[in-house]
Design a protein around this motif. Structure first.
Motif, mmCIF file in Angstrom:
data_model
loop_
_atom_site.group_PDB
_atom_site.id
_atom_site.type_symbol
_atom_site.label_atom_id
_atom_site.label_comp_id
_atom_site.label_asym_id
_atom_site.label_seq_id
_atom_site.Cartn_x
_atom_site.Cartn_y
_atom_site.Cartn_z
ATOM 1 N N ASN A 274 0.861 -1.177 0.000
ATOM 2 C CA ASN A 274 0.000 0.000 0.000
ATOM 3 C C ASN A 274 0.903 1.235 0.000
ATOM 4 O OD1 ASN A 274 -1.801 2.097 0.471
ATOM 5 N ND2 ASN A 274 -3.053 0.911 1.894
ATOM 6 N N TRP A 275 0.966 1.907 -1.151
ATOM 7 C CA TRP A 275 1.903 3.016 -1.318
ATOM 8 C C TRP A 275 1.495 4.261 -0.540
ATOM 9 C CZ3 TRP A 275 6.209 1.219 -2.972
ATOM 10 C CH2 TRP A 275 6.207 0.111 -3.822
ATOM 11 N N LEU A 276 0.296 4.256 0.013
ATOM 12 C CA LEU A 276 -0.114 5.393 0.848
ATOM 13 C C LEU A 276 0.698 5.473 2.129
ATOM 14 C CD1 LEU A 276 -4.009 5.226 0.480
ATOM 15 C CD2 LEU A 276 -2.430 6.823 -0.624
ATOM 16 N N LEU A 277 1.453 4.405 2.426
ATOM 17 C CA LEU A 277 2.290 4.416 3.619
ATOM 18 C C LEU A 277 3.363 5.506 3.524
ATOM 19 C CD1 LEU A 277 2.176 2.650 6.151
ATOM 20 C CD2 LEU A 277 4.032 1.275 5.212
ATOM 21 N N LEU A 278 3.670 5.957 2.312
ATOM 22 C CA LEU A 278 4.597 7.077 2.158
ATOM 23 C C LEU A 278 3.996 8.374 2.704
ATOM 24 C CD1 LEU A 278 5.947 6.375 -1.452
ATOM 25 C CD2 LEU A 278 7.276 6.310 0.678
ATOM 26 N N TRP A 279 2.680 8.415 2.748
ATOM 27 C CA TRP A 279 1.971 9.608 3.238
ATOM 28 C C TRP A 279 1.513 9.440 4.678
ATOM 29 C CZ3 TRP A 279 -3.862 10.090 2.070
ATOM 30 C CH2 TRP A 279 -4.407 11.211 2.734
ATOM 31 N N LEU A 280 0.811 8.350 4.940
ATOM 32 C CA LEU A 280 0.251 8.092 6.263
ATOM 33 C C LEU A 280 1.078 7.017 6.960
ATOM 34 C CD1 LEU A 280 -3.533 7.997 5.292
ATOM 35 C CD2 LEU A 280 -2.264 9.915 6.285
ATOM 36 N N ASN A 281 1.827 7.404 7.975
ATOM 37 C CA ASN A 281 2.659 6.472 8.721
ATOM 38 C C ASN A 281 2.865 7.021 10.135
ATOM 39 O OD1 ASN A 281 5.228 8.178 8.669
ATOM 40 N ND2 ASN A 281 4.752 7.966 6.476
ATOM 41 N N PRO A 282 3.339 6.181 11.053
ATOM 42 C CA PRO A 282 3.492 6.630 12.451
ATOM 43 C C PRO A 282 4.440 7.812 12.631
ATOM 44 C CG PRO A 282 3.527 4.237 12.324
ATOM 45 C CD PRO A 282 3.583 4.730 10.915
ATOM 46 N N LEU A 283 5.332 8.060 11.673
ATOM 47 C CA LEU A 283 6.257 9.189 11.799
ATOM 48 C C LEU A 283 5.515 10.528 11.842
ATOM 49 C CD1 LEU A 283 9.183 8.190 9.399
ATOM 50 C CD2 LEU A 283 9.116 8.041 11.898
ATOM 51 N N CYS A 284 4.291 10.548 11.321
ATOM 52 C CA CYS A 284 3.489 11.781 11.386
ATOM 53 C C CYS A 284 3.291 12.241 12.828
ATOM 54 C CB CYS A 284 2.130 11.571 10.733
ATOM 55 S SG CYS A 284 2.186 11.188 8.965
ATOM 56 N N LEU A 285 3.341 11.318 13.766
ATOM 57 C CA LEU A 285 3.110 11.657 15.174
ATOM 58 C C LEU A 285 4.267 12.439 15.779
ATOM 59 C CD1 LEU A 285 1.487 8.309 16.367
ATOM 60 C CD2 LEU A 285 0.333 10.470 15.859
ATOM 61 N N ILE A 286 5.381 12.528 15.059
ATOM 62 C CA ILE A 286 6.492 13.357 15.533
ATOM 63 C C ILE A 286 6.038 14.802 15.696
ATOM 64 C CG2 ILE A 286 8.706 14.370 14.824
ATOM 65 C CD1 ILE A 286 9.449 11.673 13.631
#
Length: 401
Positions: A319-331
């Protein structure tokens, strides 16, 4: 769905089927039995939107429904196991009058297609169904597009006949070339449900499907059987609506355009654009806007990461959306208010911006189909990221100089 306890109660009648068959076998006769495929029109619940398929066995005085779509919401850890992909369904048998009453109450139609079987084929199919509904055999690992209430009856019919049924989808389904296309067709009035599917399921449901693979949708299978053949003869005798739909039956009315994911997405984009313009003018970051948006994206990323790396659903990865939505966003929500962590937030901003540009550039080659609402939501991400980097790197540096 029919109450599970009621189903299990009536499951006890199956031994009488065995007694009836054995008694007539002794007389060297084939039991007079008719087996039909029954197709139910879509309902209002999300798991009813593609319709439903079952089998009907008529051998007077018996009239039995064999249902491959039974599940128990009250089973331990049902939601977690469903998300993980451990979707255990059951095949159950119970009096057809209870089956038809369920759909009469919900206002959904039922179409019956009696199978054009020889007595030997009907007897074989009946024996296979009886074996299939035994307690030790009745549970199976459900797969939404590969192994469901529609594909199972088709497979067992072909096994009883001993040959493959020739299936051709009517022209009206010609534009539905992938599993995702078919889902979108039946989920048209439920854009938020389809939005969730487009987020959760990757490119594994976007390849061109054959007519046979389209049979995962009960209504398509029903239409294909109208002209299907096997061994040079028609598969069904005829097709009859035995229970008409009512005006209140079926999916709910279409979601108003202003409440669709696309409308909400563009509203979020407009809000973030306004925040970005205001921040650039006053040379100061509105940190709560970043915290809120990236907290939502990060939580979605946690779910997406679980689906890709933990879930056994075959369609969730890649699922290539992982480049956009991933746990790193919580930084961002975790550290944006801590001055000493400003460098970490900036580093994430550069990585996030590069990832989003990569996603946009390679999307056309990924083979994955996106939801229209992704465009404004990704654009909102880019706008806030660029604005943050611009203010913290350029404006603040100019002011300090």
């Amino acid at each position: 769905m029919v109450n599970l306890r009621l189903i299990l109660l009536f499951f006890a009648i199956l031994p009488y089927m065995t007694q009836s068959l054995r008694a007539q076998e002794t007389a060297d006769t084939i039991p007079p039995v008719e087996i039909s495929l029954v197709t139910c029109s879509p309902g209002s619940e999300i798991y009813e939107l593609c319709g439903h398929t079952a089998l009907r066995i008529k051998q007077p005085p018996m009239d039995i429904a064999v249902n491959y779509g039974t599940f128990d919401f009250n089973a331990p850890n049902f939601v977690y196991r469903f998300v993980k992909g451990e979707t255990d369904y059951m095949v159950t048998a119970y009096p057809f009058r209870y089956f038809i009453e369920e759909y009469r109450r919900s206002g959904r139609s039922i179409t019956e297609q009696p199978l054009n079987l020889t007595p030997e084929e009907a007897y074989t199919l009946l024996a296979m169904l009886q074996e299939n509904t035994l307690p030790e055999n009745r549970t199976y690992r459900y797969n939404y597009v590969k192994d469901n209430c529609s594909t199972r009856p088709l497979a067992i019919i072909e096994k009883a006949i001993g040959d493959t049924i020739t299936l051709m989808a009517p022209d009206k389904y010609g534009s539905l070339t992938s599993f995702r296309d078919i889902m979108r067709h039946y989920h048209a009035n439920y854009p938020w449900y389809q939005f969730g599917i487009d987020l959760a399921l990757g490119s594994g449901i976007d390849y061109p499907v054959s007519d046979r693979e389209k049979a995962f949708a009960p209504l398509i299978l029903k239409d294909m059987l109208d002209n299907a053949t096997v061994k040079g003869k028609r598969v069904i005798k005829d097709s009859e609506v035995i229970l008409p739909a009512t005006e209140t039956g079926g999916p709910l009315p279409a979601t108003p355009w202003y409440l669709t994911p696309s409308a909400i997405g563009w509203l979020i984009f407009a809000a973030t654009a306004a925040v970005a313009v205001r921040d650039c003018r006053r040379r100061k970051v509105t940190r709560w806007a970043d915290a809120v948006l990236f907290a939502i994206y990060g939580l979605c990323g946690v779910v997406l990461t679980f689906l890709v790396f933990v879930s056994v659903h075959e369609a969730t990865s890649p699922n290539w959306l992982l480049l956009w939505l991933n746990p790193l966003c919580l930084i961002v929500p975790a550290f944006i208010y801590i001055k000493k962590c400003g460098g970490l937030v900036k580093l994430y901003g550069f990585i996030n911006f590069a990832s989003l540009i990569l996603l946009i550039v390679m999307w056309g080659w990924s083979g994955q189909s996106g939801n229209p609402a992704f465009i404004p939501l990704i654009a909102a991400d880019i706008i806030l990221t660029v604005r943050y980097l611009y203010i913290t790197l350029c404006v603040e540096k100019t002011i300090s100089a």
